[in-house]
Enzyme design. Sequence first.
Site, PDB file in Angstrom:
ATOM      1  N   GLU A  95       0.911  -1.235   0.079  1.00  0.00           N
ATOM      2  CA  GLU A  95      -0.079  -0.110   0.084  1.00  0.00           C
ATOM      3  C   GLU A  95       0.758   1.196  -0.006  1.00  0.00           C
ATOM      4  O   GLU A  95       1.703   1.442   0.866  1.00  0.00           O
ATOM      5  CB  GLU A  95      -1.018  -0.011   1.104  1.00  0.00           C
ATOM      6  CG  GLU A  95      -1.657   0.981   1.142  1.00  0.00           C
ATOM      7  CD  GLU A  95      -2.778   1.154   2.507  1.00  0.00           C
ATOM      8  OE1 GLU A  95      -2.596   0.242   3.499  1.00  0.00           O
ATOM      9  OE2 GLU A  95      -3.585   2.101   2.545  1.00  0.00           O
ATOM     10  N   ARG A 122       4.980 -12.597   9.561  1.00  0.00           N
ATOM     11  CA  ARG A 122       5.651 -11.579   9.449  1.00  0.00           C
ATOM     12  C   ARG A 122       6.867 -11.524  10.027  1.00  0.00           C
ATOM     13  O   ARG A 122       7.134 -12.123  11.001  1.00  0.00           O
ATOM     14  CB  ARG A 122       4.950 -10.312   9.690  1.00  0.00           C
ATOM     15  CG  ARG A 122       4.495 -10.012  10.964  1.00  0.00           C
ATOM     16  CD  ARG A 122       3.922  -8.710  11.375  1.00  0.00           C
ATOM     17  NE  ARG A 122       2.720  -8.365  10.336  1.00  0.00           N
ATOM     18  CZ  ARG A 122       2.964  -7.293   9.464  1.00  0.00           C
ATOM     19  NH1 ARG A 122       3.823  -6.470   9.777  1.00  0.00           N
ATOM     20  NH2 ARG A 122       2.012  -6.925   8.631  1.00  0.00           N
ATOM     21  N   LYS A 175       4.198   0.758   9.480  1.00  0.00           N
ATOM     22  CA  LYS A 175       4.344   2.017   8.535  1.00  0.00           C
ATOM     23  C   LYS A 175       3.787   3.217   9.536  1.00  0.00           C
ATOM     24  O   LYS A 175       4.242   4.282   9.382  1.00  0.00           O
ATOM     25  CB  LYS A 175       3.845   1.994   7.284  1.00  0.00           C
ATOM     26  CG  LYS A 175       4.999   0.997   6.321  1.00  0.00           C
ATOM     27  CD  LYS A 175       4.058   1.322   4.903  1.00  0.00           C
ATOM     28  CE  LYS A 175       3.138   0.250   4.858  1.00  0.00           C
ATOM     29  NZ  LYS A 175       2.519  -0.108   3.622  1.00  0.00           N
TER      30      LYS A 175
HETATM   31  P1  ATP Z   1       2.624  -2.272   8.133  1.00  0.00           P
HETATM   32  O1  ATP Z   1       1.804  -3.063   9.125  1.00  0.00           O
HETATM   33  O2  ATP Z   1       4.053  -2.137   8.377  1.00  0.00           O
HETATM   34  O3  ATP Z   1       2.280  -1.011   7.732  1.00  0.00           O
HETATM   35  P2  ATP Z   1       1.489  -3.579   5.823  1.00  0.00           P
HETATM   36  O4  ATP Z   1       1.312  -4.930   6.165  1.00  0.00           O
HETATM   37  O5  ATP Z   1       0.363  -2.794   6.203  1.00  0.00           O
HETATM   38  O6  ATP Z   1       2.752  -3.148   6.672  1.00  0.00           O
HETATM   39  P3  ATP Z   1       1.578  -3.382   2.864  1.00  0.00           P
HETATM   40  O7  ATP Z   1       2.042  -2.354   2.157  1.00  0.00           O
HETATM   41  O8  ATP Z   1       0.065  -3.549   3.070  1.00  0.00           O
HETATM   42  O9  ATP Z   1       2.163  -3.036   4.584  1.00  0.00           O
HETATM   43  O10 ATP Z   1       2.368  -4.624   2.818  1.00  0.00           O
HETATM   44  C1  ATP Z   1       2.754  -4.980   1.388  1.00  0.00           C
HETATM   45  C2  ATP Z   1       3.070  -6.761   1.620  1.00  0.00           C
HETATM   46  O11 ATP Z   1       4.246  -6.711   2.738  1.00  0.00           O
HETATM   47  C3  ATP Z   1       2.135  -7.374   2.231  1.00  0.00           C
HETATM   48  O12 ATP Z   1       1.930  -8.595   1.247  1.00  0.00           O
HETATM   49  C4  ATP Z   1       2.570  -7.688   3.691  1.00  0.00           C
HETATM   50  O13 ATP Z   1       2.029  -8.848   4.034  1.00  0.00           O
HETATM   51  C5  ATP Z   1       4.188  -7.495   3.702  1.00  0.00           C
HETATM   52  N1  ATP Z   1       4.661  -7.395   4.844  1.00  0.00           N
HETATM   53  C6  ATP Z   1       4.472  -6.246   5.456  1.00  0.00           C
HETATM   54  N2  ATP Z   1       5.071  -6.137   6.741  1.00  0.00           N
HETATM   55  C7  ATP Z   1       5.852  -7.353   6.505  1.00  0.00           C
HETATM   56  C8  ATP Z   1       6.629  -8.134   7.568  1.00  0.00           C
HETATM   57  N3  ATP Z   1       7.007  -7.302   8.849  1.00  0.00           N
HETATM   58  N4  ATP Z   1       7.053  -9.252   7.215  1.00  0.00           N
HETATM   59  C9  ATP Z   1       6.857  -9.834   6.212  1.00  0.00           C
HETATM   60  N5  ATP Z   1       6.152  -9.224   5.310  1.00  0.00           N
HETATM   61  C10 ATP Z   1       5.401  -8.057   5.533  1.00  0.00           C
HETATM   62 MG    MG Z   2      -1.370  -2.318   5.147  1.00  0.00          MG
END
Ligand code: ATP
Ligand code: MG
Length: 561
Positions: free
Chosen positions: A38, A264, A274
Amino acid sequence: MEENTSTTAPSNFIRDIINGDLETNKYEGRVHTRFPPEPNGYLHIGHAKSICLNFGIARDYNGLCNLRFDDTNPAKEEVEYVESIEEDVKWLGFDWDDRMYYASDYFNQLYNFAIQLINEGKAYVDSSTADETKDMRGTTTESGKESPNRNRSTEENLRLFMGMKDGEFEDGAHILRAKIDMSSPNMHMRDPVMYRIKRATHHRTGDRWCIYPMYDYAHPISDWIEGITHSICTLEFEIHRPLYDWFLKELHLENRPQQIEFARLNLSYTVMSKRKLLELVQEGFVSGWDDPRMPTICGLRRRGYTPESIRSFAEKIGVAKRDGMIDVALLEHTIREDLNKRAPRVMAVLKPLKVVITNYPDGKIEELDAINNPEDSSMGKRILPFSKEVYIEQDDFREVPPKKFYRLYPGNEVRLRYAYIIKCNEVIKNAEGEVTEIHCTYDPETKSGTGSTRSVKGTIHWVSAEHAIKAEARLYDRFFVTEDPLADKEKDFKDLINPSSLEMLSNCQIEPSLANVKAGEKFQFERQGYFCVDPLSTEGKIIFNRTVPLRDSWAKIEKKQ
Ligand code: ATP
Ligand code: MG
């Protein structure tokens, strides 16, 4: 085994699933993944794990991996983030060819599919207030209640939903919901929201839409449109999987992608969300997203991490089905391992103390040979100037030495690396009693590389005072004082920031071979660690970020095990 299942990466449960699908020819042998960030912030090391996993699988199975911006939430998304994400994925060494997509590309199709679900009695417009909806949702132990709007006629639903799209209603006046089961034990199946009204300018579609689809609705359909076979995501989505499958099935779509969840990445002494990283940036706890203390990819890059080290880290941690915490020392170990092989060794004095070699001829300059990397002889040698006055580290001198101190103190000898053995004879102090200068004599018979056999216990680094270049070094420590800064929900994680996570040393003296270094170049400062030239360096002022010190706490842990 199928021919395209051969891979260099270690196997894991996701690869087992894919191998099984290849055996049954589930997707006619296709493997197609995606990385769906995102664009609401910069990517971090957790994303790197996901990137390596998705692009790595595509590479190893002769498949494809798309980059897809999951931009369904206009309020928080920005073009700046899109650009940084592209840069970071490329920098990590992956390529999406011409397959860069946006969920917003599918807004029309998502809308048409919603109309289809309404027509088939599988979606309805709910006009309850947010509070009413919340009250009717039930709890994990109590079934939810059906909304009085649940049985609206198809005509009314269509009229209202089209009205939502056409901007006839205020934000929040209605939502579109999937008609599933208000008594499902899975809360996500209790008539989840598909669309909400939101007047916000979208970074790509501008003000064309005032309704936006929810992630749970948009994601499976985006996957299907792109022909994704394995939709890999993190564990918190496991409970959403029935909903993922429900939309695809109720829309009668063929060749449905499957969602697979993995744990994760959590790193000790690090926060990764983020939203929390944005807080650190906005409230000025760091200098920006690329502050070298940030776990963002751009922060790690600026700190001196290489793409190879991050990919190797992702491989070492593997993928698991259960959440855990990885020791940040493993990440540091990985970059040391990489830089040890390729970073040239140089001498740099971080906290200088002047040494005058009283018996060395005035004005004489010798050119000494120094090895660039003992790990790699092809990296050759360089010349170091040596003269009557040199700088050594303040820490390498003690007026009163503690036990086992083999460095310089009155009456003691040390070797200056690549040069001579010197002996401390006199300590010069200022009016405040601080040591300002050391007077030594050198033994001309002990020049390195001339077969001199005399040896002493300590060898220290130095730079010739006359030839040294002044530079700044920034040393970093853990950004948080506790291993899991989010463990205590009552506490603000920002109260756990380490007040001394950054130490700036602005009077470093570095060897003259570093005069023309460029941003991003990496070195091992002998005995001090790995350093990387900061992009904010100017011709008059070179700034080095210490990537990691040399001492490897992970190697010690590994040895003990
Ligand atoms: P955050 O919680 O840090 O904001 P998010 O999951 O909302 O992260 P996205 O941009 O939606 O961030 O994530 C893009 C991809 O990265 C998704 O497939 C998500 O599952 C993966 N991802 C995000 N954080 C992690 C992590 N700590 N370890 C592994 N994969 C991750
Ligand atoms: Mg997200």
